[in-house]
Design a protein around this motif. Structure first.
Motif, PDB file in Angstrom:
ATOM      1  N   ALA A 113       0.843  -1.200   0.000  1.00 53.86           N
ATOM      2  CA  ALA A 113       0.000   0.000   0.000  1.00 53.86           C
ATOM      3  C   ALA A 113       0.877   1.248   0.000  1.00 53.86           C
ATOM      4  O   ALA A 113       0.623   2.216  -0.728  1.00 53.86           O
ATOM      5  CB  ALA A 113      -0.920  -0.019   1.216  1.00 53.86           C
ATOM      6  N   GLU A 114       1.936   1.208   0.780  1.00 56.57           N
ATOM      7  CA  GLU A 114       2.878   2.319   0.877  1.00 56.57           C
ATOM      8  C   GLU A 114       3.514   2.587  -0.492  1.00 56.57           C
ATOM      9  O   GLU A 114       3.593   3.718  -0.955  1.00 56.57           O
ATOM     10  CB  GLU A 114       3.948   1.943   1.922  1.00 56.57           C
ATOM     11  CG  GLU A 114       5.028   2.967   2.165  1.00 56.57           C
ATOM     12  CD  GLU A 114       4.467   4.236   2.796  1.00 56.57           C
ATOM     13  OE1 GLU A 114       3.492   4.116   3.569  1.00 56.57           O
ATOM     14  OE2 GLU A 114       5.011   5.322   2.500  1.00 56.57           O
ATOM     15  N   ARG A 116       2.355   1.768  -3.388  1.00 60.44           N
ATOM     16  CA  ARG A 116       1.354   2.277  -4.331  1.00 60.44           C
ATOM     17  C   ARG A 116       1.087   3.761  -4.076  1.00 60.44           C
ATOM     18  O   ARG A 116       0.927   4.534  -5.004  1.00 60.44           O
ATOM     19  CB  ARG A 116       0.051   1.481  -4.217  1.00 60.44           C
ATOM     20  CG  ARG A 116       0.202   0.053  -4.705  1.00 60.44           C
ATOM     21  CD  ARG A 116      -1.070  -0.718  -4.530  1.00 60.44           C
ATOM     22  NE  ARG A 116      -2.146  -0.147  -5.341  1.00 60.44           N
ATOM     23  CZ  ARG A 116      -2.267  -0.340  -6.648  1.00 60.44           C
ATOM     24  NH1 ARG A 116      -1.410  -1.087  -7.284  1.00 60.44           N
ATOM     25  NH2 ARG A 116      -3.258   0.212  -7.307  1.00 60.44           N
ATOM     26  N   ARG A 117       1.061   4.127  -2.788  1.00 61.55           N
ATOM     27  CA  ARG A 117       0.817   5.538  -2.447  1.00 61.55           C
ATOM     28  C   ARG A 117       1.944   6.417  -2.946  1.00 61.55           C
ATOM     29  O   ARG A 117       1.726   7.413  -3.610  1.00 61.55           O
ATOM     30  CB  ARG A 117       0.710   5.684  -0.920  1.00 61.55           C
ATOM     31  CG  ARG A 117      -0.708   5.750  -0.406  1.00 61.55           C
ATOM     32  CD  ARG A 117      -0.763   6.314   0.986  1.00 61.55           C
ATOM     33  NE  ARG A 117       0.122   5.648   1.919  1.00 61.55           N
ATOM     34  CZ  ARG A 117      -0.203   4.558   2.603  1.00 61.55           C
ATOM     35  NH1 ARG A 117      -1.388   4.013   2.454  1.00 61.55           N
ATOM     36  NH2 ARG A 117       0.650   4.015   3.437  1.00 61.55           N
ATOM     37  N   THR A 118       3.189   5.997  -2.654  1.00 65.31           N
ATOM     38  CA  THR A 118       4.314   6.874  -2.966  1.00 65.31           C
ATOM     39  C   THR A 118       4.688   6.816  -4.430  1.00 65.31           C
ATOM     40  O   THR A 118       4.919   7.830  -5.059  1.00 65.31           O
ATOM     41  CB  THR A 118       5.532   6.497  -2.114  1.00 65.31           C
ATOM     42  OG1 THR A 118       5.765   5.103  -2.300  1.00 65.31           O
ATOM     43  CG2 THR A 118       5.299   6.791  -0.651  1.00 65.31           C
ATOM     44  N   ALA A 121       0.819   7.064  -6.499  1.00 66.54           N
ATOM     45  CA  ALA A 121      -0.253   7.896  -5.945  1.00 66.54           C
ATOM     46  C   ALA A 121      -1.618   7.248  -6.153  1.00 66.54           C
ATOM     47  O   ALA A 121      -2.599   7.898  -6.481  1.00 66.54           O
ATOM     48  CB  ALA A 121      -0.211   9.296  -6.534  1.00 66.54           C
ATOM     49  N   GLY A 123      -3.309   5.682  -3.928  1.00 67.49           N
ATOM     50  CA  GLY A 123      -4.132   6.040  -2.793  1.00 67.49           C
ATOM     51  C   GLY A 123      -4.915   4.937  -2.110  1.00 67.49           C
ATOM     52  O   GLY A 123      -5.994   5.184  -1.582  1.00 67.49           O
ATOM     53  N   THR A 124      -4.429   3.704  -2.080  1.00 70.50           N
ATOM     54  CA  THR A 124      -5.154   2.677  -1.322  1.00 70.50           C
ATOM     55  C   THR A 124      -4.899   2.944   0.162  1.00 70.50           C
ATOM     56  O   THR A 124      -3.763   3.094   0.571  1.00 70.50           O
ATOM     57  CB  THR A 124      -4.613   1.252  -1.602  1.00 70.50           C
ATOM     58  OG1 THR A 124      -3.653   1.335  -2.615  1.00 70.50           O
ATOM     59  CG2 THR A 124      -5.701   0.272  -1.882  1.00 70.50           C
ATOM     60  N   GLU A 125      -5.957   3.002   0.906  1.00 69.05           N
ATOM     61  CA  GLU A 125      -5.778   3.224   2.351  1.00 69.05           C
ATOM     62  C   GLU A 125      -5.510   1.890   3.014  1.00 69.05           C
ATOM     63  O   GLU A 125      -6.240   0.923   2.815  1.00 69.05           O
ATOM     64  CB  GLU A 125      -7.050   3.842   2.940  1.00 69.05           C
ATOM     65  CG  GLU A 125      -6.978   5.342   3.162  1.00 69.05           C
ATOM     66  CD  GLU A 125      -5.634   5.847   3.650  1.00 69.05           C
ATOM     67  OE1 GLU A 125      -5.203   5.423   4.746  1.00 69.05           O
ATOM     68  OE2 GLU A 125      -5.007   6.674   2.955  1.00 69.05           O
ATOM     69  N   TYR A 126      -4.466   1.824   3.768  1.00 68.26           N
ATOM     70  CA  TYR A 126      -4.170   0.568   4.444  1.00 68.26           C
ATOM     71  C   TYR A 126      -4.468   0.684   5.930  1.00 68.26           C
ATOM     72  O   TYR A 126      -4.052   1.618   6.591  1.00 68.26           O
ATOM     73  CB  TYR A 126      -2.697   0.194   4.255  1.00 68.26           C
ATOM     74  CG  TYR A 126      -2.328  -1.028   5.046  1.00 68.26           C
ATOM     75  CD1 TYR A 126      -2.735  -2.292   4.613  1.00 68.26           C
ATOM     76  CD2 TYR A 126      -1.649  -0.920   6.250  1.00 68.26           C
ATOM     77  CE1 TYR A 126      -2.449  -3.411   5.339  1.00 68.26           C
ATOM     78  CE2 TYR A 126      -1.356  -2.044   6.988  1.00 68.26           C
ATOM     79  CZ  TYR A 126      -1.760  -3.277   6.526  1.00 68.26           C
ATOM     80  OH  TYR A 126      -1.471  -4.382   7.257  1.00 68.26           O
TER      81      TYR A 126
END
Ligand code: SAM
Ligand code: SF4
Ligand code: F3S
Length: 430
Positions: A113-114, A116-118, A121, A123-126
């Motif tokens: 998830a991290e 994918r976020r960084t 972007a 934005g999956t909330e883990y």
């Protein structure tokens, strides 16, 4: 979002992959049927020999193409990677997004998830699932055969072996946890439970409050139900009389099959391998097992071409094979492994001699296995029907022998009485 797990190596890794699948599914991932359709590929690697490692890492070559098709593709490497190799591997394989120690696998959804976020972007909330690796209920691939890890890691430091570096020190799972998992499997009608550990015999030794392996095995055998219990693998130095008695007392529920790695028939080589027994100790031990469990089948692991193995040392291995009369053996050609003590020794048996010794020993094994298998012809044996191949079924006997069964309309995952008609070295026909 879809995941795909590519597994290399032994049952331990297969079992880990079932746990990784469970961890990912709890976090909302779904399984993909092929790697090229997945947003996340987890490579569960084996590094027991160079060839195994090469096979595993060969798979990464495809990742660039996956990423071209799917820019948010994530590639993860876990499994048996020696801890200190991580940095080197990261340089060697820039296509890998995450290197993860198998013992930290519960962090996988968070790390993905991290990433994918960084990186994307997306934005999956883990949310932390608080999954503990050994408490995770695996996503069992079979509905009738299950692997149940009872410990991870190894403390034995055989000089050739990468496992203690890749999997860390031995850590036993709580017996209450193991029993709960086995009870659930039995209640669901599972027919075969295989307890897994690098050295199941030393189960519980890392925790003074825990029961030992024979006691654990007895408790599992006491769970009501018609199912078989197997366990792999055993180290000869820890195979106690108490354990042999539990196996004998619980026939055939604890199957009459013992895998007991000997590695070499030469005491000089056994010492250099740090195996802590002699070939005489080993033969005495299997004599005791055979006396207590006469129908037992024995299999073993052997390494040919360990540093310093002379013709005479190898002749002792052949001799041990003839005396031990193994039903099956997994023969490996020695391969130096990073971080191990043996890697500092000169790998002085040539490749061609290793190959030749492998061939010679396989021929000895084949002859013995055939003679032993012929003793089953005419017997009616209970098998677990595992698979269907064309017009026949593949079953396995309590001794772990593969049986090709010619019969129509059998049900997979059921026990079946079969009549053995023919014996080959590596299988029976019924
Ligand atoms: N813990 C198990 C035991 O001691 O029985 C074995 C685990 S190991 C993953 C499986 C087998 O791989 C070993 O028994 C050994 O025969 C073989 N092996 C391990 N390291 C090796 C090496 N460096 N070269 C060749 N074979 C190796
Ligand atoms: Fe490796 Fe020896 Fe441990 Fe088996 S017992 S995993 S061969 S170090
Ligand atoms: Fe098994 Fe390979 Fe690891 S044999 S324990 S997956 S190094």
């Amino acid at each position: 979002m879809k995941y795909y797990i590519k597994t290399f190596g032994c049952q331990m890794n297969k079992s880990d992959s079932e746990r990784i699948a469970a961890i990912l599914e709890v976090a909302g991932w779904q399984s993909a049927t092929n790697a090229d359709q997945a947003d996340l590929v987890v490579l569960n690697t084996c590094s027991v020999r160079q060839t195994a490692e090469d096979r595993a890492y060969g798979h990464i070559a495809k990742w660039r193409q996956y990423r071209q098709q799917n820019p948010s593709f994530i590639g993860v490497v876990t499994g048996c990677v020696p801890a200190k190799e991580g940095d080197k591997l990261a340089k060697r394989f820039p296509a890998v997004d995450i290197f993860l120690n198998i013992q930290d696998i519960e962090k996988l959804p968070e790390l993905v998830a991290e990433k994918r976020r960084t990186a994307f972007a997306a934005g999956t909330e883990y949310t932390d699932q608080n999954i503990n690796y050994l408490q995770t209920i695996p996503h069992h691939q079979s509905s009738f055969q299950a692997f149940v890890p009872i410990s991870i890691g190894c403390n034995n430091f055989c000089t050739y072996c990468v496992v203690p570096y890749a999997r860390g020190r031995e850590k036993s799972r709580g017996s209450a946890e193991i029993l709960r998992e086995c009870q659930k499997l039995a209640a669901k009608g599972y027919k075969e439970i295989t307890l897994l550990g690098q050295n199941v015999n030393s189960y519980g030794q890392d925790d003074p409050a825990e029961i030992d392996f024979p006691a654990l095995l007895q408790k599992i055998a006491d769970i009501p139900g018609d199912f078989w219990i197997r366990f792999i693998t055993s180290h000869p130095k820890d195979m106690s009389n108490k354990l042999i008695k539990v196996i004998a007392d619980n026939q055939p529920k604890v199957t009459p099959y013992v895998h007991l790695a000997v590695q070499s028939g030469s005491n000089k080589i056994l010492k250099a391998m740090n195996r802590k027994y002699t070939s005489e100790d080993y033969l005495r031990l299997i004599g005791k097992i055979r006396q207590a469990v006469p129908e037992v089948a024995l299999s073993t692991d052997i390494i040919v071409g360990f540093p310093g193995e002379t013709k005479a040392d190898f002749a002792q291995t052949i001799d041990l094979f003839k005396q031990a009369r193994f039903n099956m053996a997994y023969i490996s050609q020695y391969s130096p492994r990073p971080e191990t003590t043996a890697a500092k020794m000169e790998d002085n048996v040539s490749r061609s001699v290793k190959r030749q010794r492998d061939k010679e020993l396989t021929a000895v094994l084949e002859k013995i296995a055939l003679v032993e298998n012929k003793k089953d012809v005419g017997k009616t044996i209970r098998v677990l029907v595992e698979n269907k191949k064309g017009s026949h079924y593949i079953g396995r006997t309590p001794q772990g022998k593969v049986v090709k069964v010619r019969e129509a309309g059998l049900t997979l995952g059921r026990f079946q009485e079969v009549e053995v008609r023919r014996a080959l070295a590596w299988r029976l026909e019924a």
